[in-house]
Design a protein around this motif. Structure first.
Motif, PDB file in Angstrom:
ATOM      1  N   GLU A 203      28.015 -11.207  25.933  1.00 13.11           N
ATOM      2  CA  GLU A 203      27.382 -11.981  27.006  1.00 13.11           C
ATOM      3  C   GLU A 203      26.854 -11.077  28.113  1.00 13.11           C
ATOM      4  O   GLU A 203      25.747 -11.287  28.615  1.00 13.11           O
ATOM      5  N   VAL A 204      27.645 -10.084  28.504  1.00 13.01           N
ATOM      6  CA  VAL A 204      27.206  -9.167  29.555  1.00 13.01           C
ATOM      7  C   VAL A 204      25.999  -8.362  29.075  1.00 13.01           C
ATOM      8  O   VAL A 204      25.028  -8.183  29.815  1.00 13.01           O
ATOM      9  N   ALA A 205      26.030  -7.891  27.833  1.00 16.20           N
ATOM     10  CA  ALA A 205      24.904  -7.121  27.298  1.00 16.20           C
ATOM     11  C   ALA A 205      23.629  -7.977  27.265  1.00 16.20           C
ATOM     12  O   ALA A 205      22.543  -7.492  27.599  1.00 16.20           O
ATOM     13  N   SER A 206      23.757  -9.229  26.896  1.00 16.14           N
ATOM     14  CA  SER A 206      22.609 -10.132  26.868  1.00 16.14           C
ATOM     15  C   SER A 206      22.067 -10.341  28.286  1.00 16.14           C
ATOM     16  O   SER A 206      20.847 -10.298  28.516  1.00 16.14           O
ATOM     17  N   HIS A 207      22.952 -10.558  29.222  1.00 12.32           N
ATOM     18  CA  HIS A 207      22.569 -10.746  30.629  1.00 12.32           C
ATOM     19  C   HIS A 207      21.862  -9.491  31.161  1.00 12.32           C
ATOM     20  O   HIS A 207      20.823  -9.590  31.820  1.00 12.32           O
ATOM     21  N   VAL A 208      22.396  -8.329  30.847  1.00 11.59           N
ATOM     22  CA  VAL A 208      21.807  -7.063  31.292  1.00 11.59           C
ATOM     23  C   VAL A 208      20.397  -6.912  30.715  1.00 11.59           C
ATOM     24  O   VAL A 208      19.457  -6.548  31.429  1.00 11.59           O
ATOM     25  N   ARG A 209      20.243  -7.186  29.425  1.00  6.67           N
ATOM     26  CA  ARG A 209      18.915  -7.083  28.791  1.00  6.67           C
ATOM     27  C   ARG A 209      17.914  -8.000  29.484  1.00  6.67           C
ATOM     28  O   ARG A 209      16.781  -7.600  29.779  1.00  6.67           O
ATOM     29  N   GLU A 210      18.315  -9.237  29.728  1.00  4.65           N
ATOM     30  CA  GLU A 210      17.420 -10.192  30.384  1.00  4.65           C
ATOM     31  C   GLU A 210      17.027  -9.704  31.777  1.00  4.65           C
ATOM     32  O   GLU A 210      15.857  -9.788  32.157  1.00  4.65           O
ATOM     33  N   GLU A 211      18.003  -9.219  32.534  1.00  6.40           N
ATOM     34  CA  GLU A 211      17.685  -8.732  33.877  1.00  6.40           C
ATOM     35  C   GLU A 211      16.758  -7.525  33.821  1.00  6.40           C
ATOM     36  O   GLU A 211      15.765  -7.466  34.549  1.00  6.40           O
ATOM     37  N   GLU A 212      17.099  -6.565  32.980  1.00  4.23           N
ATOM     38  CA  GLU A 212      16.356  -5.315  32.968  1.00  4.23           C
ATOM     39  C   GLU A 212      14.977  -5.450  32.324  1.00  4.23           C
ATOM     40  O   GLU A 212      14.066  -4.708  32.672  1.00  4.23           O
ATOM     41  N   HIS A 213      14.807  -6.384  31.385  1.00  4.04           N
ATOM     42  CA  HIS A 213      13.518  -6.519  30.698  1.00  4.04           C
ATOM     43  C   HIS A 213      12.649  -7.652  31.229  1.00  4.04           C
ATOM     44  O   HIS A 213      11.441  -7.654  30.983  1.00  4.04           O
ATOM     45  N   GLU A 214      13.238  -8.596  31.941  1.00  3.06           N
ATOM     46  CA  GLU A 214      12.451  -9.715  32.455  1.00  3.06           C
ATOM     47  C   GLU A 214      12.485  -9.771  33.976  1.00  3.06           C
ATOM     48  O   GLU A 214      11.455  -9.673  34.644  1.00  3.06           O
ATOM     49  N   LEU A 215      13.671  -9.927  34.540  1.00  7.25           N
ATOM     50  CA  LEU A 215      13.777 -10.138  35.976  1.00  7.25           C
ATOM     51  C   LEU A 215      13.370  -8.910  36.797  1.00  7.25           C
ATOM     52  O   LEU A 215      12.581  -9.025  37.741  1.00  7.25           O
ATOM     53  N   PHE A 216      13.894  -7.740  36.467  1.00 11.71           N
ATOM     54  CA  PHE A 216      13.582  -6.538  37.249  1.00 11.71           C
ATOM     55  C   PHE A 216      12.085  -6.210  37.251  1.00 11.71           C
ATOM     56  O   PHE A 216      11.536  -5.909  38.312  1.00 11.71           O
ATOM     57  N   PRO A 217      11.397  -6.257  36.115  1.00  7.67           N
ATOM     58  CA  PRO A 217       9.952  -5.993  36.166  1.00  7.67           C
ATOM     59  C   PRO A 217       9.189  -7.006  37.032  1.00  7.67           C
ATOM     60  O   PRO A 217       8.262  -6.631  37.753  1.00  7.67           O
TER      61      PRO A 217
END
Length: 185
Positions: free
Chosen positions: A109-123
């Motif tokens: 779950e944390v890895a999925s959340h991190v991916r979403e943040e780093e690939h969608e939200l942060f950009p």
């Protein structure tokens, strides 16, 4: 800008630290007591990280990023699921088979959340906010991180109220969350 990074750099660094903690847990023998210590540290660091995001990142995302409300709501829902797993983990001993299952689910779950943040939200955040604002958010994140406890301190264990708030046991997630909310205001 003061030493450190903008909000994206700071939160990505937190993500790497969380990944490292999961790796450290996995390196321990299945029923080794060190796994409990590392899981408790992971709990504190995850709670600290989620509160920092909830206080400083998601309000800005909600206000400035296109479709930010939906993004922030999704991230907050992820946090709620993580918190439930942390509460489940808190009640498990390392020799309980559910301990390993819960760590594995939490890592996923944390890895999925991190991916979403780093690939969608942060950009999206970087494309929307000027560097000065990202730097200021980074400063706020650093300050929140510096004022929040990040690990258990044996010197506090007998000193109320901090000692009661930081010792492992029933309600760890709630105590850490309550403590961090009061220290980051």
């Amino acid at each position: 800008m003061e030493p450190g990074g903008d909000v994206i750099v700071e939160l990505a660094a937190d993500h790497r630290e969380l990944e490292d903690l999961f790796s450290q847990i996995e390196l321990q023998p299945v029923d080794h007591p060190r796994r409990r210590e590392l899981a408790d540290r992971l709990t504190v660091d995850l709670v600290r990280h989620t509160i920092t995001e909830e206080l400083h990142l998601y309000p800005v995302v909600r206000e400035h990023v296109p479709h930010g409300a939906a993004l922030a709501d999704k991230e907050l829902a992820d946090h709620a699921g993580t918190e439930r797993m942390l509460k489940d983990l808190e009640d498990l001993s390392v020799d309980d088979p559910q301990f390993n299952d819960t760590i594995a689910k939490l890592k996923f779950e944390v890895a999925s959340h991190v991916r979403e943040e780093e690939h969608e939200l942060f950009p999206k955040l970087a494309a929307t906010l000027p560097p000065k604002t990202l730097d200021e958010l980074g400063r706020l994140v650093r300050r929140a991180r510096e004022t929040a406890p990040t690990r258990f301190h044996s010197s506090l264990s007998s000193t109320p109220p901090a000692g009661r708030l930081l010792v492992p046991g029933a309600g760890l997630v709630d105590r850490v969350r309550d403590l961090l909310r009061t220290t980051t205001r």
